[in-house]
Motif scaffolding. Sequence first.
Motif, short mmCIF file in Angstrom:
data_model
loop_
_atom_site.label_atom_id
_atom_site.label_comp_id
_atom_site.label_asym_id
_atom_site.label_seq_id
_atom_site.Cartn_x
_atom_site.Cartn_y
_atom_site.Cartn_z
N THR A 150 0.66 -2.79 -0.42
CA THR A 150 0.48 -2.38 0.98
C THR A 150 -0.81 -1.59 1.07
N PRO A 151 -1.79 -2.04 1.87
CA PRO A 151 -3.05 -1.30 1.97
C PRO A 151 -2.84 0.03 2.69
N PRO A 152 -3.50 1.09 2.25
CA PRO A 152 -3.38 2.36 2.96
C PRO A 152 -4.07 2.30 4.31
N LYS A 153 -3.75 3.24 5.16
CA LYS A 153 -4.35 3.27 6.50
C LYS A 153 -5.84 3.56 6.42
N ASP A 154 -6.22 4.47 5.52
CA ASP A 154 -7.62 4.88 5.40
C ASP A 154 -8.23 4.30 4.12
N HIS A 155 -9.45 3.84 4.21
CA HIS A 155 -10.26 3.37 3.08
C HIS A 155 -9.54 2.31 2.23
N GLY A 203 8.50 -2.55 1.53
CA GLY A 203 7.71 -2.53 2.75
C GLY A 203 6.99 -3.85 2.97
N VAL A 204 6.02 -3.80 3.85
CA VAL A 204 5.23 -4.98 4.17
C VAL A 204 4.11 -5.10 3.15
N LEU A 205 4.15 -6.13 2.33
CA LEU A 205 3.18 -6.29 1.25
C LEU A 205 2.20 -7.42 1.58
N ARG A 206 0.98 -7.25 1.15
CA ARG A 206 -0.02 -8.31 1.27
C ARG A 206 -0.34 -8.81 -0.14
N ALA A 215 6.30 5.51 0.27
CA ALA A 215 5.10 5.38 1.09
C ALA A 215 4.80 3.89 1.31
N GLY A 216 4.27 3.57 2.47
CA GLY A 216 3.94 2.19 2.75
C GLY A 216 4.13 1.86 4.22
N VAL A 217 4.01 0.59 4.52
CA VAL A 217 4.22 0.10 5.88
C VAL A 217 5.52 -0.71 5.89
N PHE A 218 6.40 -0.40 6.84
CA PHE A 218 7.72 -1.03 6.88
C PHE A 218 7.92 -1.73 8.22
N ARG A 219 8.55 -2.89 8.15
CA ARG A 219 8.88 -3.63 9.37
C ARG A 219 10.30 -3.25 9.78
#
Length: 355
Positions: free
Chosen positions: A179-184, A116-119, A93-97
């Motif tokens: 990686t921040p989730p899409k919601d909350h 994935g894309v990490l902050r 799970a996460g955001v991937f470039r």
Amino acid sequence: MARFRRYILIVTVLLAVLAGLGAGGYRWYKAWQEDKFLTTPPETPGREILFRVEPGQIFTTIAANLKAEGLITDTRRFYGLAVRTGKGSAVRAGVFRLSTGWVPERVLTELTSSSGVLRRVSVREGLTWWQTGGIIEEAGLGDAKGFAAAVADPALLAAHGIEARDAEGYLFPETYLLTPPKDHPSRHMAEVMIREFLKNAQKVWPQGLPPFEELHRTVILASLVEKETGDVTERARIAGVFRNRLKKHMLMQCDPTVIYGLGPNFDGNLRKSDLQDRDNPYNTYVHPGLPPGPICSPGLDSLLAAAHPEEHGYLYFVAKGDGSHQFSKTLEEHNRAVRRYQIRRDRSNYRSTRQ
């Protein structure tokens, strides 16, 4: 009759040959399609796309979303690739470039082996929850308003056994990479920090956490220690001073508690009237005992110091101007130290922390 039989045999053989050629041709065509799928990217040149995989999302949905974004051309073949390589259940799970210029195997590898894309956000020791919220917003991991709501959410607090009005003191200072989730996202960040506190608390209480009342008093004391010194070697000694004052029912007289009670709008100027304000519940110059709650997020060193204060007879301490403190057992000794290190101090090289 014999001629007719030969004719039938020849036709049968021809049909068999044609059928064989057709089957072979079909297999060749399917193999060619498979090879084309595996070796040809959807687009040339490719486009960069941020692709999100939600927690618990099934692979067929992920594949369908990849195709919808133009990152693959065939969901069935992509699923087959995942099965053959044993990666069907390894997508994270996460955001991937990702890129539409990649072949399917590279897309699958990125989804199953990268983070994935990490902050990144660094929250240092000694910050209040509202200061932390501002840092989280700057890092793009949530917003300050949502974070304020999260740290005071009774459901979130109860889920982690925090029997307090908010999570102040339980938002562990650390450098987070996620990686921040899409919601909350703000609520997620608060939960991550609370879980990090509970993980580190096991180092303070390896035999198990104490009852919450005892835990809370330790966190409050640790927050005072955190705000009073940046010198790790003195923290247990300062914790011992506070403990000795509590035992003798002396006022704590801790400036940082008063400042905390003044809230986010404190202008940096602590006035005499602030020290006399009885309406400030955090004013330890007029209210005995510890303040009603933690005044910042203490780090592990301060938590350990508060849980294991140094045994000594000191009741006072004053900053010496080099980052350390002068400790005293009597008021007379303390007053002499104040005159030496505060009233007659050299302001040109005075500093509150060691360098």
